[in-house]
Design a protein around this motif. Structure first.
Motif, PDB file in Angstrom:
ATOM      1  N   LEU A  82       0.829  -1.088  -0.092  1.00  0.00           N
ATOM      2  CA  LEU A  82      -0.001  -0.084   0.021  1.00  0.00           C
ATOM      3  C   LEU A  82       0.825   1.139   0.119  1.00  0.00           C
ATOM      4  N   GLU A  83       2.036   1.288   0.654  1.00  0.00           N
ATOM      5  CA  GLU A  83       2.865   2.354   0.908  1.00  0.00           C
ATOM      6  C   GLU A  83       4.146   1.859   1.197  1.00  0.00           C
ATOM      7  N   SER A  84       5.324   2.418   1.269  1.00  0.00           N
ATOM      8  CA  SER A  84       6.613   2.278   1.569  1.00  0.00           C
ATOM      9  C   SER A  84       7.401   3.608   1.601  1.00  0.00           C
ATOM     10  N   GLU A  85       8.451   3.714   2.636  1.00  0.00           N
ATOM     11  CA  GLU A  85       9.380   4.711   2.628  1.00  0.00           C
ATOM     12  C   GLU A  85      10.568   4.706   3.319  1.00  0.00           C
ATOM     13  N   PRO A  86      11.667   4.954   3.169  1.00  0.00           N
ATOM     14  CA  PRO A  86      12.798   4.720   4.092  1.00  0.00           C
ATOM     15  C   PRO A  86      12.532   5.750   5.234  1.00  0.00           C
ATOM     16  N   ILE A  87      13.205   5.303   6.515  1.00  0.00           N
ATOM     17  CA  ILE A  87      13.107   6.335   7.449  1.00  0.00           C
ATOM     18  C   ILE A  87      14.863   6.506   7.940  1.00  0.00           C
ATOM     19  N   THR A  88      14.827   7.718   7.670  1.00  0.00           N
ATOM     20  CA  THR A  88      16.687   8.135   7.726  1.00  0.00           C
ATOM     21  C   THR A  88      16.952   8.795   9.168  1.00  0.00           C
ATOM     22  N   PHE A  94      10.378   1.228   5.932  1.00  0.00           N
ATOM     23  CA  PHE A  94       8.959   0.806   6.588  1.00  0.00           C
ATOM     24  C   PHE A  94       7.995   0.675   5.171  1.00  0.00           C
ATOM     25  N   ALA A  95       7.092  -0.457   5.581  1.00  0.00           N
ATOM     26  CA  ALA A  95       6.040  -0.793   4.405  1.00  0.00           C
ATOM     27  C   ALA A  95       4.804  -0.812   5.157  1.00  0.00           C
ATOM     28  N   ASN A 133       2.167  -3.465   9.263  1.00  0.00           N
ATOM     29  CA  ASN A 133       3.044  -2.298   9.255  1.00  0.00           C
ATOM     30  C   ASN A 133       4.193  -2.950   9.474  1.00  0.00           C
ATOM     31  N   VAL A 134       5.146  -3.142   8.670  1.00  0.00           N
ATOM     32  CA  VAL A 134       6.450  -3.710   8.558  1.00  0.00           C
ATOM     33  C   VAL A 134       7.635  -2.590   8.750  1.00  0.00           C
ATOM     34  N   LYS A 178      -1.822  -4.334  12.326  1.00  0.00           N
ATOM     35  CA  LYS A 178      -0.837  -5.160  12.918  1.00  0.00           C
ATOM     36  C   LYS A 178       0.698  -4.390  12.671  1.00  0.00           C
ATOM     37  N   VAL A 179       1.557  -5.021  13.326  1.00  0.00           N
ATOM     38  CA  VAL A 179       2.988  -4.317  13.434  1.00  0.00           C
ATOM     39  C   VAL A 179       3.856  -5.412  13.425  1.00  0.00           C
ATOM     40  N   ILE A 180       4.880  -5.476  12.423  1.00  0.00           N
ATOM     41  CA  ILE A 180       6.039  -6.490  12.533  1.00  0.00           C
ATOM     42  C   ILE A 180       7.292  -5.605  12.590  1.00  0.00           C
ATOM     43  N   VAL A 181       8.319  -5.725  13.734  1.00  0.00           N
ATOM     44  CA  VAL A 181       9.400  -5.027  13.521  1.00  0.00           C
ATOM     45  C   VAL A 181      10.737  -6.141  13.542  1.00  0.00           C
ATOM     46  N   CYS A 182      11.421  -6.170  12.359  1.00  0.00           N
ATOM     47  CA  CYS A 182      12.296  -7.303  12.422  1.00  0.00           C
ATOM     48  C   CYS A 182      13.627  -6.800  11.849  1.00  0.00           C
ATOM     49  N   GLY A 183      14.769  -7.553  12.206  1.00  0.00           N
ATOM     50  CA  GLY A 183      15.880  -6.807  11.718  1.00  0.00           C
ATOM     51  C   GLY A 183      17.444  -7.396  12.736  1.00  0.00           C
ATOM     52  N   ASP A 184      18.267  -7.013  12.434  1.00  0.00           N
ATOM     53  CA  ASP A 184      19.585  -7.118  13.303  1.00  0.00           C
ATOM     54  C   ASP A 184      19.585  -5.927  14.206  1.00  0.00           C
ATOM     55  N   PHE A 185      19.283  -6.122  15.581  1.00  0.00           N
ATOM     56  CA  PHE A 185      19.070  -5.085  16.303  1.00  0.00           C
ATOM     57  C   PHE A 185      20.621  -4.801  17.024  1.00  0.00           C
TER      58      PHE A 185
END
Length: 314
Positions: free
Chosen positions: A114-120, A141-142, A152-153, A192-199
């Motif tokens: 639906l939408e996406s953007e980089p958060i800098t 973010f997507a 929301n990813v 819903k929200v998913i936060v994934c990554g190398d923290f």
């Protein structure tokens, strides 16, 4: 069932052109990174997803990635079996000094973006000219749609631990900004929200509490990787220390039994074929490089997964 995956693929760079001098700096910063090694690396990463498919009878419907050097390598990756023809790409070029970014692959037969953007993020460096800012990898973010549910990813690769961990305040700042965004989403919707990554933090670190602290607004995220860490399940290693830096956090509505997508299990995908064969380092990820020494493995991280039950409502 659906699977959400995250994989830090360890320096997925295009092959370097042959340098004129040995001392000449290459784009990748890797030693003798040529087309043969690049193609072999692509085959290894693709094979990791083949192993996931074999073990779980399906491929992930979304895949967060870290340490990719641009859209070209992602296009090459999704042309490899078993990913071929199934995945779309979300990627934005960041200002990271190592030229590595995060990305999101999505099964376009299941996911609509639906939408996406980089958060800098920019960080002022104390003691330096006020015009100088330190940069880091963007957070991707997507907002996507899976059947009737909105997800929301956020895909991240937080600043690394180095120099007595001067980057810890930066990691805390980024996570607080994400917490604010997530709170805004949750206050106006049940998305819903998913936060994934190398923290670059283990699940029990206080910095992760920024996302999981239930005293603030009672809208915290759940971290199913906390139990895995307690049970000594690790996704990467530093010297003798096992670490679980790679994690996937979920909003609490993934735990509602009446919802379409429901949390079932978390997993560090440490398949035997992804591990080192030597007795001394047994059970660790089979990496591509150890310093400048080429080993020809997959990555210095294991993939991590979330399995989601699907409840189709008629």
């Amino acid at each position: 069932m659906e699977i959400f995956a995250f994989y830090n693929v360890e320096n997925l760079f295009l092959p370097d052109s042959k340098p004129n001098h040995k001392s000449e700096k290459t784009n990748s910063g890797l030693f003798n990174w040529d087309f043969r090694k690049y193609q072999y690396k692509l085959n290894k990463i693709s094979h990791a997803f083949r192993l996931i498919e074999e073990q779980h009878q399906q491929l992930p419907f979304m895949i967060g990635l870290a340490e990719v050097s641009g859209e070209h390598v992602l296009k090459d990756l999704i042309q490899s079996e078993p990913l071929q023809g199934r995945y779309g790409i979300l990627h934005y070029k960041s200002l990271d000094e190592r030229n590595v970014d995060v990305a999101l692959l999505y099964d376009h037969s299941k996911i609509k973006v639906l939408e996406s953007e980089p958060i800098t993020f920019f960080f002022e460096e104390s003691g330096l000219d006020e015009k100088y800012y330190d940069t880091t990898r963007d957070v991707l973010f997507a907002k996507v749609k899976y059947e009737d549910e909105i997800i929301n990813v956020f895909v991240l690769h937080l600043p690394s631990k180095r120099e007595k961990d001067v980057n810890k305040p930066k990691r805390a700042y980024i996570l607080q900004e994400l917490r604010n965004r997530i709170t805004e989403i949750q206050e106006i919707s049940d998305e819903k929200v998913i936060v994934c990554g190398d923290f670059n933090e283990n699940p029990d670190d206080e910095v992760l509490e920024i996302l999981s602290d239930k005293t603030a607004h009672n809208k915290a995220l759940e971290n199913p990787f906390s139990d895995l860490f307690f049970n000594r399940q690790y996704s990467t290693y530093h010297y003798k220390s096992g670490l679980l830096f790679d994690q996937i956090l979920l909003s609490q509505n993934f735990y509602k039994p009446e919802d379409l997508l429901q949390f079932e299990a978390a997993e560090v995908f440490n398949h035997q074929q992804l591990t080192v064969k030597s007795k001394l380092l047994s059970g660790r990820p089979f990496r591509t490089f150890a310093g400048t020494r080429y080993l020809g493995g997959y990555s210095d991280h294991f993939p991590v997964l979330i399995k989601l039950k699907t409840k189709h409502i008629h």
